[in-house]
Design a protein around this motif. Structure first.
Motif, PDB file in Angstrom:
ATOM      1  N   VAL A  60       0.843  -1.200   0.000  1.00  0.00           N
ATOM      2  CA  VAL A  60       0.000   0.000   0.000  1.00  0.00           C
ATOM      3  C   VAL A  60       0.876   1.245   0.000  1.00  0.00           C
ATOM      4  CG1 VAL A  60      -1.702   1.303   1.322  1.00  0.00           C
ATOM      5  CG2 VAL A  60      -1.955  -1.158   1.071  1.00  0.00           C
ATOM      6  N   SER A  61       1.976   1.209   0.763  1.00  0.00           N
ATOM      7  CA  SER A  61       2.924   2.325   0.703  1.00  0.00           C
ATOM      8  C   SER A  61       3.495   2.475  -0.699  1.00  0.00           C
ATOM      9  CB  SER A  61       4.065   2.091   1.705  1.00  0.00           C
ATOM     10  OG  SER A  61       3.585   2.054   3.027  1.00  0.00           O
ATOM     11  N   THR A  62       3.672   1.354  -1.384  1.00  0.00           N
ATOM     12  CA  THR A  62       4.160   1.390  -2.761  1.00  0.00           C
ATOM     13  C   THR A  62       3.164   2.073  -3.678  1.00  0.00           C
ATOM     14  OG1 THR A  62       5.518  -0.586  -2.518  1.00  0.00           O
ATOM     15  CG2 THR A  62       4.762  -0.062  -4.739  1.00  0.00           C
ATOM     16  N   GLY A  63       1.890   1.743  -3.501  1.00  0.00           N
ATOM     17  CA  GLY A  63       0.865   2.435  -4.277  1.00  0.00           C
ATOM     18  C   GLY A  63       0.929   3.937  -4.056  1.00  0.00           C
ATOM     19  N   LEU A  64       1.078   4.326  -2.796  1.00  0.00           N
ATOM     20  CA  LEU A  64       1.221   5.747  -2.495  1.00  0.00           C
ATOM     21  C   LEU A  64       2.463   6.334  -3.164  1.00  0.00           C
ATOM     22  CD1 LEU A  64       0.310   5.809   1.299  1.00  0.00           C
ATOM     23  CD2 LEU A  64      -0.892   7.044  -0.502  1.00  0.00           C
ATOM     24  N   ALA A  65       3.568   5.572  -3.123  1.00  0.00           N
ATOM     25  CA  ALA A  65       4.817   6.069  -3.701  1.00  0.00           C
ATOM     26  C   ALA A  65       4.690   6.280  -5.205  1.00  0.00           C
ATOM     27  CB  ALA A  65       5.955   5.091  -3.406  1.00  0.00           C
ATOM     28  N   VAL A  66       4.041   5.335  -5.885  1.00  0.00           N
ATOM     29  CA  VAL A  66       3.825   5.503  -7.326  1.00  0.00           C
ATOM     30  C   VAL A  66       2.988   6.749  -7.589  1.00  0.00           C
ATOM     31  CG1 VAL A  66       2.716   4.503  -9.357  1.00  0.00           C
ATOM     32  CG2 VAL A  66       4.082   3.059  -7.846  1.00  0.00           C
ATOM     33  N   GLY A  67       1.954   6.926  -6.790  1.00  0.00           N
ATOM     34  CA  GLY A  67       1.117   8.110  -6.953  1.00  0.00           C
ATOM     35  C   GLY A  67       1.865   9.392  -6.682  1.00  0.00           C
ATOM     36  N   VAL A  68       2.688   9.394  -5.611  1.00  0.00           N
ATOM     37  CA  VAL A  68       3.497  10.574  -5.314  1.00  0.00           C
ATOM     38  C   VAL A  68       4.413  10.898  -6.489  1.00  0.00           C
ATOM     39  CG1 VAL A  68       5.381  11.429  -3.868  1.00  0.00           C
ATOM     40  CG2 VAL A  68       3.399  10.332  -2.818  1.00  0.00           C
ATOM     41  N   ALA A  69       4.990   9.857  -7.080  1.00  0.00           N
ATOM     42  CA  ALA A  69       5.869  10.065  -8.234  1.00  0.00           C
ATOM     43  C   ALA A  69       5.116  10.718  -9.381  1.00  0.00           C
ATOM     44  CB  ALA A  69       6.446   8.732  -8.681  1.00  0.00           C
ATOM     45  N   LEU A  70       3.962  10.146  -9.719  1.00  0.00           N
ATOM     46  CA  LEU A  70       3.185  10.700 -10.822  1.00  0.00           C
ATOM     47  C   LEU A  70       2.683  12.103 -10.512  1.00  0.00           C
ATOM     48  CD1 LEU A  70       1.120   7.500 -11.746  1.00  0.00           C
ATOM     49  CD2 LEU A  70       3.155   8.412 -12.907  1.00  0.00           C
ATOM     50  N   GLY A  71       2.205  12.302  -9.289  1.00  0.00           N
ATOM     51  CA  GLY A  71       1.697  13.625  -8.918  1.00  0.00           C
ATOM     52  C   GLY A  71       2.785  14.677  -8.900  1.00  0.00           C
ATOM     53  N   SER A  72       3.987  14.301  -8.413  1.00  0.00           N
ATOM     54  CA  SER A  72       5.099  15.251  -8.375  1.00  0.00           C
ATOM     55  C   SER A  72       5.530  15.648  -9.784  1.00  0.00           C
ATOM     56  CB  SER A  72       6.285  14.641  -7.630  1.00  0.00           C
ATOM     57  OG  SER A  72       5.958  14.373  -6.287  1.00  0.00           O
ATOM     58  N   ALA A  73       5.685  14.632 -10.651  1.00  0.00           N
ATOM     59  CA  ALA A  73       6.130  14.916 -12.012  1.00  0.00           C
ATOM     60  C   ALA A  73       5.090  15.729 -12.782  1.00  0.00           C
ATOM     61  CB  ALA A  73       6.425  13.609 -12.742  1.00  0.00           C
ATOM     62  N   ALA A  74       3.819  15.302 -12.699  1.00  0.00           N
ATOM     63  CA  ALA A  74       2.761  16.014 -13.421  1.00  0.00           C
ATOM     64  C   ALA A  74       2.623  17.446 -12.923  1.00  0.00           C
ATOM     65  CB  ALA A  74       1.442  15.268 -13.273  1.00  0.00           C
ATOM     66  N   SER A  75       2.726  17.647 -11.623  1.00  0.00           N
ATOM     67  CA  SER A  75       2.609  18.997 -11.081  1.00  0.00           C
ATOM     68  C   SER A  75       3.758  19.881 -11.542  1.00  0.00           C
ATOM     69  CB  SER A  75       2.579  18.938  -9.548  1.00  0.00           C
ATOM     70  OG  SER A  75       1.451  18.216  -9.090  1.00  0.00           O
ATOM     71  N   GLY A  76       4.968  19.317 -11.570  1.00  0.00           N
ATOM     72  CA  GLY A  76       6.110  20.102 -12.043  1.00  0.00           C
ATOM     73  C   GLY A  76       5.922  20.567 -13.472  1.00  0.00           C
ATOM     74  N   TRP A  77       5.425  19.665 -14.316  1.00  0.00           N
ATOM     75  CA  TRP A  77       5.191  20.039 -15.718  1.00  0.00           C
ATOM     76  C   TRP A  77       4.118  21.117 -15.846  1.00  0.00           C
ATOM     77  CZ3 TRP A  77       4.845  14.126 -16.771  1.00  0.00           C
ATOM     78  CH2 TRP A  77       6.150  13.590 -16.814  1.00  0.00           C
ATOM     79  N   VAL A  78       3.028  20.977 -15.081  1.00  0.00           N
ATOM     80  CA  VAL A  78       1.950  21.966 -15.140  1.00  0.00           C
ATOM     81  C   VAL A  78       2.436  23.311 -14.631  1.00  0.00           C
ATOM     82  CG1 VAL A  78      -0.332  22.572 -14.242  1.00  0.00           C
ATOM     83  CG2 VAL A  78       0.127  20.225 -14.973  1.00  0.00           C
ATOM     84  N   ILE A  79       3.221  23.299 -13.569  1.00  0.00           N
ATOM     85  CA  ILE A  79       3.742  24.564 -13.020  1.00  0.00           C
ATOM     86  C   ILE A  79       4.619  25.270 -14.047  1.00  0.00           C
ATOM     87  CG2 ILE A  79       5.291  25.543 -11.289  1.00  0.00           C
ATOM     88  CD1 ILE A  79       4.296  23.259  -9.420  1.00  0.00           C
ATOM     89  N   ASP A  80       5.518  24.523 -14.668  1.00  0.00           N
ATOM     90  CA  ASP A  80       6.396  25.131 -15.670  1.00  0.00           C
ATOM     91  C   ASP A  80       5.601  25.699 -16.848  1.00  0.00           C
ATOM     92  OD1 ASP A  80       8.659  24.591 -14.218  1.00  0.00           O
ATOM     93  OD2 ASP A  80       9.176  22.747 -15.304  1.00  0.00           O
ATOM     94  N   ALA A  81       4.483  25.047 -17.183  1.00  0.00           N
ATOM     95  CA  ALA A  81       3.708  25.457 -18.357  1.00  0.00           C
ATOM     96  C   ALA A  81       2.675  26.531 -18.058  1.00  0.00           C
ATOM     97  CB  ALA A  81       3.012  24.237 -18.974  1.00  0.00           C
ATOM     98  N   ALA A  82       2.031  26.456 -16.863  1.00  0.00           N
ATOM     99  CA  ALA A  82       0.882  27.326 -16.617  1.00  0.00           C
ATOM    100  C   ALA A  82       0.880  28.017 -15.269  1.00  0.00           C
ATOM    101  CB  ALA A  82      -0.417  26.519 -16.772  1.00  0.00           C
ATOM    102  N   GLY A  83       1.886  27.792 -14.436  1.00  0.00           N
ATOM    103  CA  GLY A  83       1.928  28.443 -13.137  1.00  0.00           C
ATOM    104  C   GLY A  83       1.433  27.557 -12.011  1.00  0.00           C
TER     105      GLY A  83
END
Length: 419
Positions: free
Chosen positions: A347-370
């Motif tokens: 279950v911690s692994t599921g969270l870790a995968v999600g954290v990875a995806l959320g961190s990466a996706a958020s970084g891309w959105v921030i760079d593109a749109a704030g």
């Protein structure tokens, strides 16, 4: 009503392993956000910072269950120490590469090595389960550990971001590595409370379902892992976007305080939840908690300043700990006792995968749109978590016969917490 929490520590050694677990879990709250802060300060690239944080989480998702599976078979001391030494060596490489401006691929290699860090939360909960299995105290113990988790997330970001912004960029991740070393080696020095291992040859089931199989073969656990992958994206997104949001408003160091308020909401809810007993099926409360977490992300889309953001995150945090505590009840009903540590780590692994995806996706959105647009990532992630929870709900209503360490406790409505 007298508090049941002090009675937990009547068993000799319980205070010591709980304290070691607190120190050893600090890097969970410090390393990812510390890397984001460090890299963004040194390079100004939030996309790279989010991707590196995601790499740590993904590597932990791959290595974590394997480490915990070995722990179930061979014991905590024999497995945790070499795994920790590998993670510490990778952390040293990351700090050197960041400081001296080495190529990006070196940073990614180092972050992948950091992912070998053991899941200390699962190790501590396994010790509590060995002490209190089959008793009401186990519910209180898991609730207490949920509070410890949130205390780490209150203090961790403040320390990590504060040191990296006020001292030098590498200070946060450096201290996180020190906490890891102290916590793991102190914990593994305590042999009296270490759970007995379950070697494969002693399972007596031909290697199926315990030592030779994987806990993830349980349909119920599969639902929990998939749902918490989406939930992890909420956490990863909130962390990265909050740092960027505070920086846009000229108060980057305040991000640590805002994130601490988020954890404080969960801490308050977890402490209260541990004093309560509930009627009804835990899977219903679990689904309600997932829905509450998703709905709480909507106000973040409307934030315009840091005080409003802090209030919104405090309210959002109230649903975290109760949901995680209920998750442990479901894990113990769907996972064999000999694989309890592995099941919690999945279950911690599921969270870790999600954290990875959320961190990466958020970084891309921030760079593109704030930064403000970045809060769309946790909002969408919450909706996905609800959808997966509803689709898999029927599997959670059918615990496998003979599984887990708390089937007999289900009538007492015992809740569990997972890190």
């Amino acid at each position: 009503m007298p508090s049941p929490y002090p009675a937990l520590f009547a068993v000799p050694g319980s205070k010591a392993f709980s304290a070691a677990g607190f120190i050893g879990r600090m890097p969970l709250a410090m390393m990812g956000i510390g890397v984001v802060t460090m890299v963004s300060q040194l390079t100004g690239r939030y996309g790279l910072a989010g991707a590196l944080s995601a790499t740590i989480a993904l590597a932990a998702a791959v290595a974590g269950p394997q480490v915990s599976r070995l722990v179930d078979q061979h014991g905590q001391r024999r497995v945790l120490r070499p795994a920790t030494l590998l993670a510490l060596a990778a952390a040293a490489l990351l700090l050197l590469a960041a400081h001296y401006g080495w190529p990006d691929w070196v940073l990614f290699v180092a972050c992948a090595g950091i992912g070998c860090v053991p899941s200390l939360g699962a190790m501590i909960r396994a010790r509590w389960a060995a002490l209190y299995r089959g008793t009401p105290q186990l519910h209180t113990a898991y609730s207490f550990e949920s509070v410890v988790d949130e205390m780490c997330f209150i203090l961790g970001p403040i320390i990590s971001i504060g040191l990296s912004t006020a001292w030098f960029p590498e200070a946060g991740p450096l201290l996180a590595a020190c906490f890891l070393a102290v916590g793991v080696f102190w914990l593994t020095a305590q042999r009296a409370t270490e759970p007995a291992p379950h070697p494969r040859e002693r399972t007596g089931d031909g290697g199926r379902g315990t030592g030779g199989g994987t806990a993830l073969s349980s349909p119920g656990l599969q639902v929990l892992v998939a749902t918490f992958a989406a939930t992890g994206a909420i956490f990863g997104g909130v962390d990265v976007v909050t740092v960027a949001f505070a920086e846009e408003r000229g108060h980057k160091a305040s991000a640590s305080v805002v994130l601490a308020v988020y954890a404080l909401g969960s801490c308050v809810a977890g402490l209260t939840f541990g004093l309560m007993r509930f009627a009804g099926a835990p899977e219903r409360r679990w689904l309600l908690g997932i829905c509450a977490m998703a709905v709480s992300m909507i106000p973040l889309l409307l934030v315009g300043n840091l005080p409003f953001l802090a209030v919104a995150l405090f309210v959002a945090g109230l649903s975290i700990a109760p949901t995680m505590i209920t998750t442990m009840s479901l894990i113990e009903e769907h996972v064999p006792r000999a694989q309890l540590t592995e099941g919690m780590t999945w279950v911690s692994t599921g969270l870790a995968v999600g954290v990875a995806l959320g961190s990466a996706a958020s970084g891309w959105v921030i760079d593109a749109a704030g930064a403000r647009a970045g809060y769309g990532v946790p909002a969408v992630s919450g909706a996905v978590a609800v959808a997966v929870g509803f689709l898999g709900y029927r599997r959670l209503k059918r615990p496998a016969p003979g599984r887990g360490g708390s089937v007999g406790q289900h009538g007492e409505h015992e809740e569990r917490n997972v890190a």
